[in-house]
Design a protein around this motif. Structure first.
Motif, PDB file in Angstrom:
ATOM      1  N   ALA A 230      -1.487  -6.015   4.106  1.00  0.00           N
ATOM      2  CA  ALA A 230      -1.181  -4.834   4.916  1.00  0.00           C
ATOM      3  C   ALA A 230      -2.135  -4.736   6.103  1.00  0.00           C
ATOM      4  CB  ALA A 230      -1.259  -3.567   4.061  1.00  0.00           C
ATOM      5  N   VAL A 231      -3.404  -5.041   5.891  1.00  0.00           N
ATOM      6  CA  VAL A 231      -4.377  -5.040   6.995  1.00  0.00           C
ATOM      7  C   VAL A 231      -3.998  -6.118   8.006  1.00  0.00           C
ATOM      8  CG1 VAL A 231      -6.776  -5.547   7.625  1.00  0.00           C
ATOM      9  CG2 VAL A 231      -6.285  -4.061   5.676  1.00  0.00           C
TER      10      VAL A 231
ATOM     11  N   LEU B  37      -2.563   0.618   4.075  1.00  0.00           N
ATOM     12  CA  LEU B  37      -1.541   1.006   3.096  1.00  0.00           C
ATOM     13  C   LEU B  37      -0.940   2.363   3.447  1.00  0.00           C
ATOM     14  CD1 LEU B  37      -3.270  -0.214  -0.176  1.00  0.00           C
ATOM     15  CD2 LEU B  37      -1.253  -1.210   0.923  1.00  0.00           C
ATOM     16  N   PHE B  38      -1.778   3.306   3.877  1.00  0.00           N
ATOM     17  CA  PHE B  38      -1.307   4.621   4.303  1.00  0.00           C
ATOM     18  C   PHE B  38      -0.297   4.477   5.446  1.00  0.00           C
ATOM     19  CE2 PHE B  38      -1.764   7.959   7.510  1.00  0.00           C
ATOM     20  CZ  PHE B  38      -1.408   9.085   6.783  1.00  0.00           C
TER      21      PHE B  38
ATOM     22  N   ALA C  77       1.019   5.307  -2.278  1.00  0.00           N
ATOM     23  CA  ALA C  77       1.847   5.005  -3.457  1.00  0.00           C
ATOM     24  C   ALA C  77       3.180   4.388  -3.046  1.00  0.00           C
ATOM     25  CB  ALA C  77       2.074   6.274  -4.272  1.00  0.00           C
ATOM     26  N   ILE C  78       3.766   4.884  -1.973  1.00  0.00           N
ATOM     27  CA  ILE C  78       5.027   4.313  -1.491  1.00  0.00           C
ATOM     28  C   ILE C  78       4.810   2.860  -1.081  1.00  0.00           C
ATOM     29  CG2 ILE C  78       6.649   4.358   0.462  1.00  0.00           C
ATOM     30  CD1 ILE C  78       6.547   7.452   0.220  1.00  0.00           C
ATOM     31  N   ALA C  79       3.732   2.594  -0.352  1.00  0.00           N
ATOM     32  CA  ALA C  79       3.449   1.213   0.072  1.00  0.00           C
ATOM     33  C   ALA C  79       3.304   0.294  -1.137  1.00  0.00           C
ATOM     34  CB  ALA C  79       2.190   1.172   0.935  1.00  0.00           C
TER      35      ALA C  79
ATOM     36  N   ARG D  75       5.269   4.372   7.604  1.00  0.00           N
ATOM     37  CA  ARG D  75       6.372   3.697   8.307  1.00  0.00           C
ATOM     38  C   ARG D  75       7.588   3.542   7.387  1.00  0.00           C
ATOM     39  NH1 ARG D  75       2.253   0.265   9.629  1.00  0.00           N
ATOM     40  NH2 ARG D  75       3.210  -1.509   8.559  1.00  0.00           N
ATOM     41  N   MET D  76       7.332   3.247   6.111  1.00  0.00           N
ATOM     42  CA  MET D  76       8.433   3.098   5.162  1.00  0.00           C
ATOM     43  C   MET D  76       9.174   4.413   4.971  1.00  0.00           C
ATOM     44  SD  MET D  76       6.521   0.639   2.428  1.00  0.00           S
ATOM     45  CE  MET D  76       7.882   0.560   1.278  1.00  0.00           C
TER      46      MET D  76
END
Length: 190
Positions: free
Chosen positions: A13-14, A174-175, A124-126, A180-181
């Motif tokens: 993710a980074v 991750l946030f 959590a979504i990520a 975005r998701m």
């Protein structure tokens, strides 16, 4: 998702994060002010816990219902003094801020940003969608985000990735991914 999967996914993710924008820059500035306020705080004063919890909730969406249980305040203050060393095993009550693991994670983050990552719905979504990079997320988001075991597992996973990355950088990537998701799913800005 295993702790090792969390570590690998956070690093990815980074590495895949888009460039920051004005909203990210504002978020980072506000974050640094809260970190400084916590660093200067005198936890021997009984009002400090409430004042800082209010600052954390002012920074996040959500209105505290029962910010700090008055019956638990002395025990919470004692636990916080132990947590300042960064040992989560000293935390017997992961819901000491507003009865919420999410609120407590944010409070702990500002207490020790190099040790405690923020856990919230976006993170959590990520993590619930490991195939999100292709936009092919299939599983529904786990609705019990406010879960102590998931938070502790998330911290252990991030600790595995910290050899190569900064904890805040991992959590923030991750946030942003989760945000975005959510925007992609709702068709609007999350």
């Amino acid at each position: 998702m295993s702790e090792q999967d969390i570590a690998e996914f956070a690093v990815a993710a980074v590495n895949e994060a888009p460039a920051s924008d004005a909203a990210d820059d504002s978020y980072a500035l506000q974050h640094s002010h809260l970190v400084r306020a916590f660093a200067l705080a005198d936890f021997s004063q009984s009002e400090t816990l409430t004042a800082l919890a209010l600052a954390v909730y002012g920074w996040m969406p959500g209105i505290p219902r029962n910010l700090i249980d008055e019956k638990k305040r002395p025990r919470t203050a004692e636990m916080l003094s132990k947590l300042q060393c960064g040992d989560l095993s000293q935390c017997s009550d992961m819901r000491f801020i507003n009865g919420s693991v999410i609120g407590t994670s944010k409070f702990l983050h500002f207490l020790r940003p190099e040790t405690f990552a923020i856990w919230d719905t976006n993170v959590a979504i990520a993590l619930a969608y490991p195939d999100s990079w292709s936009g092919a997320a299939k599983a529904p988001v786990h609705r019990s985000v406010d879960n102590e075991d998931r938070y502790r597992k998330y911290l252990r996973g991030l600790s595995l990735a910290q050899n190569s990355e900064n904890l805040r950088e991992l959590e923030f990537a991750l946030f942003r991914l989760g945000k975005r998701m959510r925007a992609r799913t709702s068709g609007a800005d999350a």
